[in-house]
Design an enzyme around this catalytic site. Structure first.
Site, PDB file in Angstrom:
ATOM      1  N   ASP A 119      22.032  -9.511 -15.669  1.00  0.00           N
ATOM      2  CA  ASP A 119      23.307  -9.119 -16.286  1.00  0.00           C
ATOM      3  C   ASP A 119      23.150  -9.065 -17.811  1.00  0.00           C
ATOM      4  O   ASP A 119      24.079  -8.676 -18.524  1.00  0.00           O
ATOM      5  CB  ASP A 119      24.466 -10.027 -15.842  1.00  0.00           C
ATOM      6  N   GLU A 141      16.468 -21.948 -17.159  1.00  0.00           N
ATOM      7  CA  GLU A 141      16.647 -21.327 -18.474  1.00  0.00           C
ATOM      8  C   GLU A 141      17.036 -22.380 -19.518  1.00  0.00           C
ATOM      9  O   GLU A 141      17.910 -23.231 -19.291  1.00  0.00           O
ATOM     10  CB  GLU A 141      17.730 -20.232 -18.417  1.00  0.00           C
TER      11      GLU A 141
HETATM   12  O1  KIV Z   1      20.269 -11.580 -17.191  1.00  0.00           O
HETATM   13  C1  KIV Z   1      19.048 -11.834 -17.238  1.00  0.00           C
HETATM   14  O2  KIV Z   1      18.230 -11.026 -17.683  1.00  0.00           O
HETATM   15  C2  KIV Z   1      18.636 -13.141 -16.720  1.00  0.00           C
HETATM   16  C3  KIV Z   1      17.229 -13.573 -16.918  1.00  0.00           C
HETATM   17  C4  KIV Z   1      16.847 -13.650 -18.330  1.00  0.00           C
HETATM   18  C5  KIV Z   1      16.897 -14.810 -16.183  1.00  0.00           C
HETATM   19  O3  KIV Z   1      19.439 -13.835 -16.157  1.00  0.00           O
END
Ligand code: KIV
Length: 267
Positions: free
Chosen positions: A47, A185
């Site tokens: 997202d 994360e």
């Molecule tokens: O939205 C995204 O790209 C993510 C990743 C960085 C884990 O959630």
């Protein structure tokens, strides 16, 4: 060995054999093809598409339809990597029935092979229902971009003992619910190591140090497409912003000066 379709079994084999899992977040068929050629194991249509492609300040404005649209494009451009659709804000945590319906759309309409959801024990009952119904789920704990409005800012999670323990409990709850992998994360490397050592599924880190089973990065960060900001955890492997800017400037100059199209480019 000829490339093969990446399955959950293959990810778990890599994990068992301590071979790092390579994951990328990207959003279109063309770059998906490049990632696929590189041997990337997982392509997430994050997202983060909100900031990288759609001009939003954060992920909150990303809609289900936008995510499905980008996921379908990536699925069309991918042969081998596992395609994971990232469920946007409020599409999986209002109630279980809605979550199931929306996750089903990622699989049936957009060609995703799994979905990712943010959260730990709060979301575990939904994860369990999805897995039971045949939808592979990737968890995501630590810094959760969809909670930015509640938390006020992006920050490292788990520095303090209580929060670290809570993240450990979240990881266990996701595993018990059947998640096949968990994104970690924005957390200290030592905590990410402890979680990685304590769960039987691969962890995929972003800003979580070197001890995770694999790493994921946002493709625009690696490619140098967003010049204004580079997260501390990212490394630039290209400077595409300046190349694209120069190319557009050269094209504009050539058209303005009647240098394009030339004789060879005209019929
Ligand atoms: O939205 C995204 O790209 C993510 C990743 C960085 C884990 O959630």
């Amino acid at each position: 060995m000829a490339p093969r379709k990446v399955t959950i079994a293959e990810l778990h084999r890599l994990h068992r054999e301590a071979q790092p899992i390579v994951a990328l977040s990207l959003y279109d068929a063309v770059t998906a093809g490049f990632a696929d050629e590189s041997g990337t194991h997982i392509i997430l249509i994050g997202d983060s598409v909100g900031m990288t492609m759609l001009g939003y300040a954060d992920t909150i404005g990303v809609t289900l339809e936008q995510s499905l649209h980008h996921t379908a494009a990536v699925a069309r451009g991918t042969k081998y990597a596992m395609v994971v659709g990232d469920m946007p804000f409020l599409t999986y945590n209002v109630n279980v029935a809605e979550a199931m319906h929306n996750a089903g759309r990622f699989m049936q309409e957009a060609g995703a092979e799994a979905v990712k959801v943010e959260g730990g024990r709060n979301i575990a009952p939904t994860v369990a229902r999805m897995v039971e119904a045949g939808i592979p789920v990737m968890g995501h704990i630590g810094l959760l971009p969809q909670r930015v409005k509640v938390q006020g800012r992006y920050r490292i999670h788990g520095r303090e003992a209580g929060e670290a323990q809570s993240l450990m409990t979240d990881a266990t709850a996701l595993v018990e619910a059947g998640a096949f992998s968990i994104v970690l994360e924005g957390m200290p490397a030592e905590l990410a190591k402890q979680i990685t050592d304590s769960v039987p599924v691969p962890t995929i880190g972003i800003g979580a140090g070197v001890h995770c089973s694999g790493q994921i990065q946002v493709s625009h960060d690696l490619l140098g497409l967003l010049e204004a900001y580079l997260p501390k955890h990212a490394r630039r492997y290209a400077e595409l912003a300046s190349e694209v800017r120069d190319a557009f400037a050269a094209y504009a100059r050539d058209v303005t000066n009647h240098d394009f199209p030339g004789a060879d480019e005209s019929t």
